[in-house]
Write a protein that holds these residues in place. Structure first.
Motif, short mmCIF file in Angstrom:
data_model
loop_
_atom_site.label_atom_id
_atom_site.label_comp_id
_atom_site.label_asym_id
_atom_site.label_seq_id
_atom_site.Cartn_x
_atom_site.Cartn_y
_atom_site.Cartn_z
N PRO A 38 30.94 51.18 31.18
CA PRO A 38 31.41 50.12 32.09
C PRO A 38 31.12 48.74 31.52
CG PRO A 38 30.25 51.82 33.32
CD PRO A 38 30.02 52.11 31.86
N ILE A 84 31.94 44.50 32.45
CA ILE A 84 32.51 43.42 33.25
C ILE A 84 32.26 42.11 32.51
CG2 ILE A 84 32.46 42.15 35.43
CD1 ILE A 84 31.69 44.70 36.84
N ALA A 124 37.34 42.12 27.49
CA ALA A 124 37.41 43.15 28.53
C ALA A 124 38.54 44.13 28.27
CB ALA A 124 37.58 42.49 29.90
N GLN A 135 37.11 50.82 30.05
CA GLN A 135 36.38 50.54 31.28
C GLN A 135 36.11 49.04 31.48
OE1 GLN A 135 33.29 53.32 32.59
NE2 GLN A 135 33.50 54.38 30.63
N GLY A 136 36.82 48.21 30.75
CA GLY A 136 36.59 46.77 30.84
C GLY A 136 37.29 46.13 32.03
N GLU A 137 36.64 45.14 32.60
CA GLU A 137 37.19 44.36 33.73
C GLU A 137 36.86 42.89 33.50
OE1 GLU A 137 36.56 43.77 38.57
OE2 GLU A 137 35.60 45.46 37.53
N HIS A 138 37.83 42.03 33.75
CA HIS A 138 37.64 40.60 33.58
C HIS A 138 37.74 39.93 34.94
CE1 HIS A 138 39.24 36.45 32.35
NE2 HIS A 138 37.96 36.48 32.04
N VAL A 139 36.75 39.06 35.24
CA VAL A 139 36.70 38.37 36.52
C VAL A 139 36.48 36.88 36.28
CG1 VAL A 139 35.51 38.14 38.74
CG2 VAL A 139 35.72 40.40 37.66
N ALA A 141 28.37 41.91 39.93
CA ALA A 141 28.89 42.56 38.73
C ALA A 141 27.91 43.58 38.18
CB ALA A 141 29.21 41.51 37.68
N ARG A 182 28.98 52.38 38.89
CA ARG A 182 29.92 53.13 38.05
C ARG A 182 29.19 54.15 37.18
NH1 ARG A 182 33.84 48.12 36.08
NH2 ARG A 182 34.31 47.37 38.19
#
Length: 301
Positions: free
Chosen positions: A235, A237, A261, A266-270, A290, A297
């Protein structure tokens, strides 16, 4: 040892913090830790910045798992290294994760610490359970205006320390930072003392200046590493600030962070609204959220 840094952090955390140490060939790396459980969360700060900067998020994270706020060599309470290099900082951080992490860790890195987190994840993926990159540095975002400004500020800092002009400025800045941590005058005084302790030695100033030059001096090498490396299947972020730079610069940096990301499944950008570069200070709940999302996860919640 009367550890003013640990006492200041303890004032914000029920049960306080404990001091951790790791010997590294005649010098000692130090950190504070709190909480219990797995995976361990390791917090690595930005360029020239001690683990004290993580005070806004340490207590909330420690309610859920074990958390380490790490001082790199020559910063905070850690002894200086003979030479400040990318390799030495990657080796130190990898040793901390390997010997004191109690299994693969969630590595949280801000700015330069976010770059180091990627370097460690590329070279030692088995040490990484998850990653949270907080407005991470990127080798392809090195505007000359920012590099010149950072170099000038670093040299001024060394000069002010040398001629004895830094103390008043540091104390005023420390008081401003302490007022964010607590409304209790006793706690504020502890944080002023802790901030001053993080700037009490010439080697801390020299380390800060040296770190500020590292990425700019190794852009091509880091580009080659990124081109041939992969982040672990864990994971991830990436948090981006929303303010603090001219619009075009911020858009460029944010786009590069989004690419980090996107490089892993499994990358997420916020993008964090109303957050400046120090997201953990201006919007600490975004960092806490985060990190805890990565914990969930990992445990399949």
């Amino acid at each position: 040892m009367d550890d003013v840094i640990a006492r200041a952090m303890s004032a914000l955390i029920p049960g306080g913090v404990t001091r951790g140490e790791l010997g590294r060939g005649g010098r000692v790396l130090r950190w504070v830790e709190a909480g219990a459980g797995a995976p361990t969360v390791v917090l690595d700060a930005g360029s020239g910045t001690p683990g004290l900067t993580w005070a806004p998020v340490l207590s909330a994270l420690a309610e859920h798992t074990r958390v380490i706020a790490y001082d790199r060599a020559g910063l905070g309470a850690s002894d200086p290294a003979p030479h400040v290099t990318i390799d030495s900082e990657v080796d130190d951080l990898s040793a901390l994760l390997s010997r004191r992490g109690n299994g693969p860790c969630i590595l949280v890195g801000h700015s330069w610490g976010g770059m180091l987190a990627q370097l460690v994840a590329w070279s030692h993926p088995s040490l990484i359970a998850g990653l949270v990159l907080v407005d991470p540095a990127h080798e392809d975002f090195q505007p000359w205006t920012i590099r010149v400004a950072e170099a000038v500020l670093a040299r001024l800092s060394v000069l002010w320390n040398a001629v004895g002009l830094a103390d008043r400025s540091l104390r005023e800045q420390a008081a401003r930072e302490a007022s964010k941590r607590s409304s209790d005058p006793r706690v504020q005084n502890l944080f002023v003392d802790a901030e001053l302790a993080c700037n009490a030695h010439d080697y801390q100033t020299r380390t800060s200046a040296a770190e500020g030059r590292l990425l700019g001096a190794h852009i091509r090498a880091v580009r080659r590493l990124r081109a041939r490396s992969q982040l672990p299947d864990a994971p991830l972020i990436v948090l981006s600030a929303a303010r603090g730079l001219p619009k075009g610069m911020r858009a460029r940096w944010t786009a590069l962070q989004a690419q980090i990301a996107a490089a892993t499944v499994q990358g997420e950008h916020v993008v964090v609204p109303d957050a400046d570069h120090y997201i953990h200070d201006s919007q600490p709940e975004a960092v806490t959220t985060a990190v805890l999302a990565v914990v969930d996860r990992i445990w399949g919640k």
